[in-house]
Design a protein around this motif. Structure first.
Motif, PDB file in Angstrom:
ATOM      1  N   ASN A 126     -11.569   2.381  -8.860  1.00 67.44           N
ATOM      2  CA  ASN A 126     -12.199   0.972 -10.086  1.00 67.44           C
ATOM      3  C   ASN A 126     -11.129   1.079 -11.002  1.00 67.44           C
ATOM      4  N   ALA A 127     -10.105   0.174 -11.016  1.00 72.21           N
ATOM      5  CA  ALA A 127      -9.389   0.107 -12.378  1.00 72.21           C
ATOM      6  C   ALA A 127      -8.779  -1.171 -12.689  1.00 72.21           C
ATOM      7  N   PHE A 128      -8.147  -1.474 -13.736  1.00 69.90           N
ATOM      8  CA  PHE A 128      -7.903  -2.537 -14.154  1.00 69.90           C
ATOM      9  C   PHE A 128      -6.565  -3.678 -13.536  1.00 69.90           C
ATOM     10  N   ASP A 129      -6.447  -4.437 -13.644  1.00 68.41           N
ATOM     11  CA  ASP A 129      -5.883  -5.531 -13.144  1.00 68.41           C
ATOM     12  C   ASP A 129      -4.597  -6.006 -13.391  1.00 68.41           C
ATOM     13  N   ASP A 130      -3.240  -5.300 -12.490  1.00 68.11           N
ATOM     14  CA  ASP A 130      -2.130  -4.991 -12.814  1.00 68.11           C
ATOM     15  C   ASP A 130      -1.338  -5.688 -12.014  1.00 68.11           C
ATOM     16  N   PRO A 131      -0.170  -6.889 -11.466  1.00 66.50           N
ATOM     17  CA  PRO A 131       0.237  -6.955 -10.734  1.00 66.50           C
ATOM     18  C   PRO A 131       1.010  -5.763 -10.007  1.00 66.50           C
ATOM     19  N   ALA A 132       1.179  -4.500 -10.219  1.00 60.38           N
ATOM     20  CA  ALA A 132       2.078  -3.075  -9.387  1.00 60.38           C
ATOM     21  C   ALA A 132       0.508  -2.393  -9.002  1.00 60.38           C
ATOM     22  N   ILE A 133      -0.545  -2.365  -9.697  1.00 59.10           N
ATOM     23  CA  ILE A 133      -1.334  -1.971  -9.177  1.00 59.10           C
ATOM     24  C   ILE A 133      -2.486  -3.249  -7.774  1.00 59.10           C
ATOM     25  N   ARG A 134      -1.981  -4.103  -7.723  1.00 57.43           N
ATOM     26  CA  ARG A 134      -2.188  -4.947  -6.686  1.00 57.43           C
ATOM     27  C   ARG A 134      -1.669  -5.053  -5.589  1.00 57.43           C
ATOM     28  N   LEU A 135      -0.212  -4.902  -5.546  1.00 59.69           N
ATOM     29  CA  LEU A 135       0.781  -4.634  -4.774  1.00 59.69           C
ATOM     30  C   LEU A 135       0.921  -3.359  -4.493  1.00 59.69           C
ATOM     31  N   ARG A 136       0.412  -2.522  -5.046  1.00 60.02           N
ATOM     32  CA  ARG A 136      -0.118  -1.295  -4.250  1.00 60.02           C
ATOM     33  C   ARG A 136      -0.886  -1.266  -3.658  1.00 60.02           C
ATOM     34  N   LEU A 137      -2.561  -1.603  -3.110  1.00 65.83           N
ATOM     35  CA  LEU A 137      -3.734  -1.890  -2.875  1.00 65.83           C
ATOM     36  C   LEU A 137      -3.012  -2.569  -1.624  1.00 65.83           C
ATOM     37  N   SER A 138      -2.397  -3.708  -1.683  1.00 63.68           N
ATOM     38  CA  SER A 138      -1.811  -4.705  -1.058  1.00 63.68           C
ATOM     39  C   SER A 138      -1.540  -3.890   0.640  1.00 63.68           C
ATOM     40  N   GLU A 139      -0.289  -3.548  -0.520  1.00 57.85           N
ATOM     41  CA  GLU A 139       0.195  -2.566   1.175  1.00 57.85           C
ATOM     42  C   GLU A 139      -0.536  -1.150   1.445  1.00 57.85           C
ATOM     43  N   PHE A 140      -1.602  -1.280   0.931  1.00 58.45           N
ATOM     44  CA  PHE A 140      -2.063   0.549   1.568  1.00 58.45           C
ATOM     45  C   PHE A 140      -3.310  -0.249   2.590  1.00 58.45           C
ATOM     46  N   THR A 141      -3.825  -2.078   2.067  1.00 58.36           N
ATOM     47  CA  THR A 141      -4.712  -2.389   3.602  1.00 58.36           C
ATOM     48  C   THR A 141      -3.975  -2.305   4.384  1.00 58.36           C
ATOM     49  N   LEU A 143      -2.120  -0.622   6.276  1.00 53.42           N
ATOM     50  CA  LEU A 143      -2.786   0.765   7.453  1.00 53.42           C
ATOM     51  C   LEU A 143      -4.564   0.984   7.490  1.00 53.42           C
ATOM     52  N   LYS A 144      -5.343   0.862   6.223  1.00 59.10           N
ATOM     53  CA  LYS A 144      -6.325   1.621   6.207  1.00 59.10           C
ATOM     54  C   LYS A 144      -7.275   0.569   5.701  1.00 59.10           C
ATOM     55  N   PRO A 145      -8.639   0.729   4.640  1.00 57.56           N
ATOM     56  CA  PRO A 145      -9.008   0.014   4.045  1.00 57.56           C
ATOM     57  C   PRO A 145      -9.308  -0.527   2.601  1.00 57.56           C
ATOM     58  N   VAL A 146      -9.579  -1.000   1.814  1.00 58.97           N
ATOM     59  CA  VAL A 146      -9.802  -0.703   0.655  1.00 58.97           C
ATOM     60  C   VAL A 146     -11.149  -1.246   0.245  1.00 58.97           C
ATOM     61  N   PHE A 147     -11.402  -0.759  -0.682  1.00 57.56           N
ATOM     62  CA  PHE A 147     -12.905  -1.749  -1.506  1.00 57.56           C
ATOM     63  C   PHE A 147     -12.923  -1.857  -2.885  1.00 57.56           C
ATOM     64  N   THR A 148     -13.642  -2.517  -3.691  1.00 63.59           N
ATOM     65  CA  THR A 148     -13.137  -2.486  -4.880  1.00 63.59           C
ATOM     66  C   THR A 148     -14.251  -2.154  -5.935  1.00 63.59           C
ATOM     67  N   LEU A 149     -14.798  -1.856  -6.490  1.00 60.92           N
ATOM     68  CA  LEU A 149     -15.743  -0.879  -7.258  1.00 60.92           C
ATOM     69  C   LEU A 149     -16.207  -1.323  -8.622  1.00 60.92           C
ATOM     70  N   VAL A 150     -17.591  -1.997  -8.940  1.00 62.27           N
ATOM     71  CA  VAL A 150     -17.595  -1.901 -10.340  1.00 62.27           C
ATOM     72  C   VAL A 150     -17.118  -3.497 -10.753  1.00 62.27           C
ATOM     73  N   SER A 151     -15.844  -3.583 -10.986  1.00 59.37           N
ATOM     74  CA  SER A 151     -14.278  -4.626 -11.497  1.00 59.37           C
ATOM     75  C   SER A 151     -13.801  -4.821  -9.838  1.00 59.37           C
ATOM     76  N   ASP A 152     -14.142  -6.330  -9.782  1.00 59.54           N
ATOM     77  CA  ASP A 152     -13.237  -6.690  -9.089  1.00 59.54           C
ATOM     78  C   ASP A 152     -11.429  -6.767  -9.005  1.00 59.54           C
ATOM     79  N   LEU A 153     -10.579  -7.001  -7.714  1.00 56.65           N
ATOM     80  CA  LEU A 153      -9.227  -7.025  -7.875  1.00 56.65           C
ATOM     81  C   LEU A 153      -8.462  -7.823  -6.862  1.00 56.65           C
ATOM     82  N   PRO A 154      -8.966  -9.060  -7.505  1.00 56.48           N
ATOM     83  CA  PRO A 154      -8.573 -10.218  -6.309  1.00 56.48           C
ATOM     84  C   PRO A 154      -7.430  -9.568  -5.422  1.00 56.48           C
ATOM     85  N   ASP A 155      -7.214 -10.801  -4.619  1.00 59.44           N
ATOM     86  CA  ASP A 155      -5.993 -11.283  -4.077  1.00 59.44           C
ATOM     87  C   ASP A 155      -4.823  -9.734  -3.545  1.00 59.44           C
ATOM     88  N   THR A 156      -5.894  -8.943  -3.309  1.00 62.39           N
ATOM     89  CA  THR A 156      -5.549  -7.467  -2.985  1.00 62.39           C
ATOM     90  C   THR A 156      -5.300  -7.151  -1.444  1.00 62.39           C
TER      91      THR A 156
END
Length: 338
Positions: A126-141, A143-156
């Motif tokens: 559960n985090a705010f929308d930011d290009p650096a956060i979205r990029l890091r989560l895209s890298e995370f995906t 190898l491993k799954p990412v889920f967003t909680l409470v507030s979505d982060l699209p394009d990840t």
């Protein structure tokens, strides 16, 4: 395969892997990529390799949950729901680790995501929308799954958003506000959290949309940014109500409902100003009971926690589930009378 027992070789052919890989997955020997493990487990169940396969001990799956570090009844209930879900699915060898970030700083959150990646098999955030956060989560995906909680982060490339639709919540709030105000309508203060948290933005969009579409006599005359700071909310709402006594409604998508209630009470407007907010905390429940609050739109943090755990286990083939969007409940005074 009627008439004979399914073998490791059958599963290997269906999954497109070697027999050795199937053996490592089924017997929890490790050294298998998460997505390969999920594929093997899927075909093992499809081909009924073992009717009690879901009860077989497997390697520990670790889900990391990254949340804002603050005293928040909703987040506390969410963590409690995670703890209960882990107990309910303990036979599937699951662990959940809660990580916290202490400030709304993208670099800080990116560091926390990396920490989760090093120790867990997936992340829910559960985090705010930011290009650096979205990029890091895209890298995370990768190898491993990412889920967003409470507030979505699209394009990840996240697997799923777990939670209620903020836009629908906002539309419901708008419908309730308009009906409480009646045919005469009125002017409304809208209090929103940080716009970078897309959940807040979605609620505000839904609220404004339904008023524009169906209730033109109800208008948002002031939009206040809470900055997640209750002192700011108290000061701004008090000033606005003193300067504009014609305001007849307050909708709060963020924290600080108790402070808004205090201001309404101090100004003698607790029963003449329609007040709608989110999350049925104990303080909000008490304000409903005495008529300061008119309605609360409540998410289901325990249900969301359970849905998250189920979705994570489903990704790894240990459980089957398809639903990820949870509902919400509406509370008024009469449903909180005791």
């Amino acid at each position: 395969m009627a008439g004979r027992k399914t073998t490791y070789a059958d599963v290997a052919v269906a999954a497109g892997v070697s027999v050795g890989t199937v053996d490592r997955v089924i017997n929890a020997r490790g050294s298998v990529q998460p997505e390969t493990e999920a594929l093997v487990m899927h075909w093992a169940r499809e081909l009924r390799l073992d009717r009690a396969l879901h009860q077989r001990p497997t390697r520990i799956l670790r889900l990391g949950v990254l949340l804002l570090n603050r005293s928040d009844p909703f987040l506390e209930a969410l963590v409690g729901g995670l703890q209960k879900a882990v107990l309910d699915y303990r036979y599937l060898n699951l662990q959940v680790r809660v990580f916290e970030y202490g400030k709304l700083d993208a670099r800080h959150i990116v560091e926390k995501i990396t920490m989760v990646e090093q120790t867990c098999d997936g992340i829910a955030i559960n985090a705010f929308d930011d290009p650096a956060i979205r990029l890091r989560l895209s890298e995370f995906t990768r190898l491993k799954p990412v889920f967003t909680l409470v507030s979505d982060l699209p394009d990840t490339n996240r697997i799923a958003y777990i939670g209620a639709s903020g836009q629908i919540e906002g539309r419901v709030a708008g419908e309730l506000m308009a009906r409480f105000l009646g045919s005469a309508g009125g002017q409304i203060i809208l209090i929103s959290g940080p716009g970078s948290f897309l959940g807040h933005g979605s609620r505000e969009f839904g609220f404004r949309s339904v008023l524009m579409e169906r209730f033109p006599s109800c208008t948002v005359s002031a939009s206040l940014q809470s900055f997640e700071d209750k002192r700011i909310i108290r000061r701004q709402v008090g000033l606005m109500l003193k300067q504009h006594p014609e305001i007849s409604g307050v909708y709060n998508t963020s924290v600080g409902s108790e402070e808004v209630g205090d201001v309404l009470r101090d100004l003698g407007r607790e029963h003449s100003t329609v007040f709608i907010t989110h999350e049925l905390t104990e303080k909000n429940r008490r304000m409903l009971q005495v008529g300061i609050l008119d309605a609360v739109i409540d998410q289901d943090p325990v249900g969301e926690a359970r849905m998250l755990v189920q979705s994570f286990l489903s990704f790894y083939g240990r459980l089957e589930t398809e639903r990820t969007e949870t509902g919400f409940r509406i509370y008024i005074r009469e449903s909180c009378s005791s």
